[in-house]
Design a protein around this motif. Structure first.
Motif, mmCIF file in Angstrom:
data_model
loop_
_atom_site.group_PDB
_atom_site.id
_atom_site.type_symbol
_atom_site.label_atom_id
_atom_site.label_comp_id
_atom_site.label_asym_id
_atom_site.label_seq_id
_atom_site.Cartn_x
_atom_site.Cartn_y
_atom_site.Cartn_z
ATOM 1 N N ASP B 273 0.812 -1.219 0.000
ATOM 2 C CA ASP B 273 0.000 0.000 0.000
ATOM 3 C C ASP B 273 0.843 1.265 0.000
ATOM 4 O OD1 ASP B 273 -2.542 -1.476 0.362
ATOM 5 O OD2 ASP B 273 -1.595 -2.038 2.250
ATOM 6 N N TYR B 320 -14.439 -7.432 10.400
ATOM 7 C CA TYR B 320 -14.449 -6.314 9.443
ATOM 8 C C TYR B 320 -15.567 -5.297 9.697
ATOM 9 C CZ TYR B 320 -10.900 -8.387 6.289
ATOM 10 O OH TYR B 320 -9.743 -8.870 5.729
ATOM 11 N N PRO B 321 -16.790 -5.731 10.018
ATOM 12 C CA PRO B 321 -17.841 -4.727 10.182
ATOM 13 C C PRO B 321 -17.457 -3.624 11.166
ATOM 14 C CG PRO B 321 -18.815 -6.908 10.049
ATOM 15 C CD PRO B 321 -17.318 -7.110 10.119
ATOM 16 N N MET B 324 -13.614 -1.955 9.838
ATOM 17 C CA MET B 324 -13.691 -1.094 8.650
ATOM 18 C C MET B 324 -14.492 0.171 8.924
ATOM 19 S SD MET B 324 -14.137 -3.874 5.576
ATOM 20 C CE MET B 324 -12.691 -4.726 4.891
ATOM 21 N N ALA B 325 -15.489 0.064 9.785
ATOM 22 C CA ALA B 325 -16.273 1.258 10.120
ATOM 23 C C ALA B 325 -15.412 2.261 10.883
ATOM 24 C CB ALA B 325 -17.505 0.870 10.935
ATOM 25 N N PRO B 328 -11.671 3.775 8.000
ATOM 26 C CA PRO B 328 -11.908 3.723 6.555
ATOM 27 C C PRO B 328 -10.646 3.895 5.718
ATOM 28 C CG PRO B 328 -12.789 5.749 7.507
ATOM 29 C CD PRO B 328 -12.382 4.882 8.653
ATOM 30 N N ASP B 329 -9.577 4.468 6.316
ATOM 31 C CA ASP B 329 -8.374 4.663 5.497
ATOM 32 C C ASP B 329 -7.259 3.684 5.845
ATOM 33 O OD1 ASP B 329 -7.975 5.771 7.915
ATOM 34 O OD2 ASP B 329 -7.554 7.810 7.193
ATOM 35 N N LYS B 331 -5.643 -0.075 5.302
ATOM 36 C CA LYS B 331 -5.683 -1.200 4.363
ATOM 37 C C LYS B 331 -5.546 -2.505 5.155
ATOM 38 C CE LYS B 331 -6.336 -0.433 0.845
ATOM 39 N NZ LYS B 331 -7.680 -0.044 0.315
ATOM 40 N N PHE B 332 -6.549 -3.371 4.975
ATOM 41 C CA PHE B 332 -6.616 -4.628 5.714
ATOM 42 C C PHE B 332 -6.142 -5.783 4.830
ATOM 43 C CE2 PHE B 332 -9.803 -1.825 7.603
ATOM 44 C CZ PHE B 332 -9.542 -1.967 8.946
ATOM 45 N N HIS B 333 -5.365 -6.675 5.432
ATOM 46 C CA HIS B 333 -4.865 -7.845 4.706
ATOM 47 C C HIS B 333 -5.034 -9.075 5.587
ATOM 48 C CE1 HIS B 333 -2.913 -5.256 1.665
ATOM 49 N NE2 HIS B 333 -2.782 -4.428 2.685
#
Lengths: 371, 371
Positions: B273, B320-321, B324-325, B328-329, B331-333
């Motif tokens: 990223d 993730y719910p 990610m909320a 938002p910026d 990067k998930f792997h």
């Protein structure tokens, strides 16, 4: 335990979902129309788009079904939805991406700006429309047209007389636009929307050739209007996943809706390298109803240039030794498709501060892949 | 017609090559040690790493073979190379990533800076080394150790007496370092080298926990020295593909070589990223002898935090719910691996201008995936 997405259609859009799905640990599988297609690597089934029972078997193995294109027959989609399969977008929304007459009628109800239009059922009706609109018009087949196919500028209804054998035709005013723009967003079933900046899309022969993000000389008013049109469409049509709204910008500063696509779109390919969240990652998040990622751009300017046709002999990767040596900061994308005149076989993206320089490098790098 | 790469080993490193291979149109296939591993999606064969004939069948279908790890027996590698299969890195280089005694001896010939060391063949010899080096030393098994396994700080040779049943042991001075750094580069068979900035790597319990790119407070002199050490190693050992050189920085401003890895490395995950060319794309380009991409960073700071162990119940994507909320910026792997204490099951990367803020968000986002 984990998430799974099934993609109907194995073109390059499905292919470009594979990378982000793999990174996020989302299990992706593809229903392919034929062997050896662009997204073959993730294909779990090969079958016919009209075969509801094959599609049902495919769908039963995944959490949610989404699409690489708009070509699954609507009656098949309704049959799947009625048997409890989660489809995003749902058939009620996808109708408006499949049927341009339905789309125009719905946008009319919403009072959204668009070219003047009519449903015409005969060459004579089309001729009358043309006479009312300055002697020229655009004739479109309501279904199945894309990339300039099924779209023709006509000055007489007889020019497309055979089209009426298959049903009504959409007649549209020939808009004297100054440029084409595209507003891409993603919307979750639960309502959250995230928009990328409005971009300029440069067409050649009815096919997207270049995209500049953000659209140069885009005023704040223009950006807000593009966002508000696309948001109204997404919300009122119940779009889930990525929506691309193609727009005309006119000399008198109006925006008119040209076409809709309810899937990742060529005008959003720049987001793979140019935005914190790509349209492919965002589409997966949206159809799974996961929170959306930031759409912040990574560079002042991003320019995407399609690789059309491919090299005269061999494949795009055969050109990598020269192209990569010349352009170390260009991002190369290849779709695993054989060369064919005008066919989209890949794209390149370049980011940077100076727009002229970024455009020049992106064009040159794209040419290096076909020469 | 196109390029193909075979990866031996189906861990997360092979998995993270799938995205860039797909984008570049490089056909990737994986030789997996078992079913259901991290890179199972691309597995074309499941077999034993010691089975030369299975590996030969695998290799015959691809242009070049590379590796997810250093665990293929050297005699098998030589057998493959002798039958004309292209291996990158070649066994002559990989030896120095497999055998720490061979590595120390070779770096000594090159006069590269490292902790003082000795080969010891008995507990008594190790005790003598310890007494000569201030009462403590690091004992390492020459082969098979990684992530802190097969490495122990000892004050008496008897502490690792059983290790000598398997052969000689590497004894190293216990370096009083101020921090750990890592210099990652890629090298093509034809000689081109591209380096990322030197990064700081923060270990917890012998496992990489966080990476800050570039290393904070890294002087120009430090950067140049790290680059020159890593370049000397790559060139003199004939490394092809990605090389990671783990370094100690001492209180008196010296850099000492700790470990080598000849493959994409945890200290390079931020490049997915945070750099124009990720270490996974670069590794593919390098082993195919394609021109290397720009290693320019995308952000002032990039911070990578590993997701260790995973959530107490369920999987990382189940979180993730919420994650990610909140982020938002980020990067998930995720690596598609079951939770297990201390196991690397994913990572997150954050970029930005303010280092304290970037570190805080990366840590919090990683925690949100396990809480």
């Amino acid at each position: 335990m984990g998430f799974s997405v099934g993609v109907v259609g194995a073109g390059q859009l499905a292919r470009m979902m594979i990378g982000p799905a793999t990174e996020l640990g989302i299990d992706i599988s593809v229903f392919a129309e034929a062997d050896g297609m662009s997204a073959a690597m993730a294909a779990s089934m090969v079958g016919d788009l009209g075969d509801a029972s094959a599609l049902r078997r495919f769908a039963n193995g995944v959490d949610v079904v989404t699409f690489d294109h708009e070509h699954v027959p609507l009656e098949v989609l309704h049959e799947l939805a009625n048997s409890g399969i989660k489809l995003h977008p749902a058939p009620e929304a996808l109708l408006f991406a499949q049927d341009k007459l339905a789309m125009r009628a719905r946008l009319g109800e919403l009072a959204l700006p668009m070219p003047s239009w009519a449903r015409v059922d005969s060459a004579a009706e089309l001729t009358a429309f043309i006479e009312d609109h300055g002697g020229q018009a655009v004739a479109k087949t309501p279904r199945g047209g894309y990339d300039g196919k099924g779209v023709r500028v006509v000055s007489r209804g007889e020019d497309v007389a055979s089209w009426f054998d298959h049903g009504p035709v959409l007649a549209e005013e020939l808009v004297r636009y100054t440029r084409e723009l595209s507003q891409v967003l993603a919307r979750r079933p639960s309502g959250e929307i995230a928009l990328w900046p409005v971009v300029e899309s440069i067409q050649q022969g009815g096919v997207c050739a270049e995209v500049i993000a953000p659209a140069p000389r885009a005023s704040r008013r223009l950006q807000v209007e593009a966002e508000s049109i696309a948001t109204a469409i997404a919300e009122n049509l119940g779009v889930t996943g990525v929506l691309a709204v193609e727009l005309f910008e006119t000399a008198d500063d109006r925006l008119l809706v040209n076409e809709l696509a309810m899937r990742p779109h060529n005008s959003g390919h720049w987001t793979i390298d140019g935005s914190l969240t790509s349209q492919f990652e965002q589409h997966l998040r949206a159809v799974l109803d996961l929170p959306l990622g930031s759409t912040a751009p990574r560079d002042r300017w991003s320019v995407m240039v399609n690789v059309l046709g491919g090299p005269a002999s061999g494949t795009v990767p055969d050109r990598y030794p020269v192209a990569m040596a010349g352009y170390p900061d260009v991002k190369f994308h290849e779709y695993g498709k054989a060369s064919r005149p005008g066919r989209k076989v890949g794209h390149v993206t370049v980011g940077g501060e100076d727009l002229d320089d970024v455009v020049a490098r992106a064009r040159a790098a794209s040419m290096a892949l076909t020469d």
